[in-house]
Design a protein around this motif. Structure first.
Motif, mmCIF file in Angstrom:
data_model
loop_
_atom_site.group_PDB
_atom_site.id
_atom_site.type_symbol
_atom_site.label_atom_id
_atom_site.label_comp_id
_atom_site.label_asym_id
_atom_site.label_seq_id
_atom_site.Cartn_x
_atom_site.Cartn_y
_atom_site.Cartn_z
ATOM 1 N N ALA A 38 0.824 -1.213 0.000
ATOM 2 C CA ALA A 38 0.000 0.000 0.000
ATOM 3 C C ALA A 38 0.852 1.255 0.000
ATOM 4 N N GLY A 39 0.380 2.222 -0.714
ATOM 5 C CA GLY A 39 1.034 3.528 -0.777
ATOM 6 C C GLY A 39 0.204 4.448 -1.648
ATOM 7 N N TRP A 40 0.578 5.721 -1.674
ATOM 8 C CA TRP A 40 -0.110 6.671 -2.541
ATOM 9 C C TRP A 40 0.344 6.447 -3.975
ATOM 10 N N ASN B 280 -4.351 0.966 7.621
ATOM 11 C CA ASN B 280 -3.224 0.185 8.114
ATOM 12 C C ASN B 280 -3.107 -1.098 7.306
ATOM 13 N N GLU B 281 -1.893 -1.392 6.846
ATOM 14 C CA GLU B 281 -1.664 -2.647 6.136
ATOM 15 C C GLU B 281 -0.506 -3.396 6.764
ATOM 16 N N GLU B 282 -0.736 -4.671 7.059
ATOM 17 C CA GLU B 282 0.333 -5.596 7.400
ATOM 18 C C GLU B 282 0.534 -6.478 6.173
ATOM 19 N N TYR B 283 1.777 -6.597 5.723
ATOM 20 C CA TYR B 283 2.027 -7.275 4.463
ATOM 21 C C TYR B 283 3.335 -8.066 4.524
ATOM 22 N N LEU B 284 3.392 -9.096 3.691
ATOM 23 C CA LEU B 284 4.586 -9.921 3.606
ATOM 24 C C LEU B 284 5.573 -9.337 2.594
ATOM 25 N N GLU B 285 6.831 -9.258 3.017
ATOM 26 C CA GLU B 285 7.896 -8.836 2.114
ATOM 27 C C GLU B 285 9.142 -9.642 2.451
ATOM 28 N N THR C 192 -3.025 -7.856 5.060
ATOM 29 C CA THR C 192 -4.209 -7.614 5.896
ATOM 30 C C THR C 192 -4.385 -6.111 6.054
ATOM 31 N N ILE C 193 -5.548 -5.623 5.695
ATOM 32 C CA ILE C 193 -5.842 -4.189 5.770
ATOM 33 C C ILE C 193 -6.894 -3.948 6.836
ATOM 34 N N ALA C 194 -6.679 -2.911 7.623
ATOM 35 C CA ALA C 194 -7.687 -2.413 8.557
ATOM 36 C C ALA C 194 -7.925 -0.944 8.208
ATOM 37 N N TRP D 94 6.771 -10.195 7.906
ATOM 38 C CA TRP D 94 5.617 -9.313 8.002
ATOM 39 C C TRP D 94 6.077 -7.901 8.342
ATOM 40 N N LYS D 95 5.580 -6.935 7.570
ATOM 41 C CA LYS D 95 5.868 -5.530 7.812
ATOM 42 C C LYS D 95 4.552 -4.776 7.943
ATOM 43 N N GLU D 96 4.635 -3.524 8.326
ATOM 44 C CA GLU D 96 3.412 -2.772 8.608
ATOM 45 C C GLU D 96 3.565 -1.316 8.180
ATOM 46 N N LYS D 97 2.494 -0.776 7.614
ATOM 47 C CA LYS D 97 2.447 0.635 7.246
ATOM 48 C C LYS D 97 1.104 1.210 7.675
ATOM 49 N N THR D 98 1.117 2.459 8.119
ATOM 50 C CA THR D 98 -0.121 3.147 8.485
ATOM 51 C C THR D 98 -0.159 4.508 7.808
#
Length: 270
Positions: A33-35, A241-246, A227-229, A250-254
């Motif tokens: 996820a990103g802009w 918020n996205e938790e994603y596999l890289e 996983t998106i919240a 698992w990493k996380e971005k908000t």
């Protein structure tokens, strides 16, 4: 394969709460996820088809899509991941856009599409399945809903569990959203074989029958990789918020932003 559970227009703090798992081959090229380049759309990107499974915009629009579980697919079909992006980029109302998609729905393999415009408090469900019936366009009623790979709120085991678990957690008023994500979307319990839809092979359906999916296939590891919240407040504040596999971690971005000229109100039940 994806599954999403959401609360629409009934929570006292958020007109929209969404939890969404994306299931895909782990080796499929994907951008977290990103802009996007335009600066108006926020979401992940499938780098094979070029579309997305879920995204939202600064103007207060949100869309996500799931595949329909079916035996046969059309190899030259248009990518379903374009549907959310087209809605977010469109100036048409949700109903006008849904009508447009319905007219060309035979160009896609089976899909379920949720589109919402918070500026007018309208959410629609669009689907091109079953094949023998006209495309579905339905307004989503206020409440708790679950969408997996059948129709909206189909009584598939994992959809029913997820919906019931979400209702239970919402009753725990002190429960934080980030804790809800893990309780809801990391559930690995599989369904009883007798309750599976029996569309694909039994092994595949059983492996796909949990909310959180992970299993080996001849083409590589398949399962939940994002996983998106998402929450949208009545003041127009969006928290994504996205938790994603890289690289197997698992990493996380908000992301937080405000909907342009937000004017969000409670919607009366229909």
């Amino acid at each position: 394969m994806c599954i999403g559970a959401f609360v629409w227009q009934t929570n006292p703090h958020y007109p929209l709460i969404l939890f969404l798992n994306r299931d895909e081959y782990h080796n499929r090229p994907t951008k977290e996820a990103g802009w996007w380049e335009c600066g108006e759309i926020l979401g992940g990107r499938d780098e094979v088809g070029g579309g997305t499974w879920m995204a939202c915009s600064r103007k207060g629009r949100m869309a996500f899509v799931t595949n329909v579980l079916e035996l046969n697919s059309f190899s030259k079909a248009r990518t379903r991941g374009d549907l959310p992006i087209r809605f977010l980029e469109s100036s048409k109302s949700p109903k006008e856009f849904a009508d447009e998609v319905a007219k060309e729905s035979d160009q896609y393999n089976g899909f379920n599409l949720i589109i919402a415009d918070l500026s007018c408090n309208l959410m629609l469900y669009v689907s091109n399945r079953p094949k023998e019936e006209p495309p579905t366009i339905e307004e989503v009623s206020p409440g708790v809903h679950v969408l997996s790979n059948g129709r909206l709120d189909s009584p598939w085991p994992k959809a029913e569990w997820l919906g019931l678990n979400l209702i239970t957690l919402l009753e725990e008023k002190e429960m934080e959203l980030n804790k809800m994500v893990h309780k809801l979307m990391r559930d690995t319990v599989k369904a009883d074989k007798s309750k599976l839809p029996h569309i694909w092979s039994l092994d595949w359906e059983l492996n796909l029958s949990s909310v959180f999916v992970q299993f080996e296939t001849p083409l590589g590891l398949f399962g939940t990789r994002s996983t998106i919240a998402l929450t949208v407040g009545f003041d127009g504040e969006v928290c994504f918020n996205e938790e994603y596999l890289e690289n197997k971690k698992w990493k996380e971005k908000t992301f937080k932003y405000n909907i342009n000229e937000a004017n969000i109100t409670h919607k009366q039940s229909i």
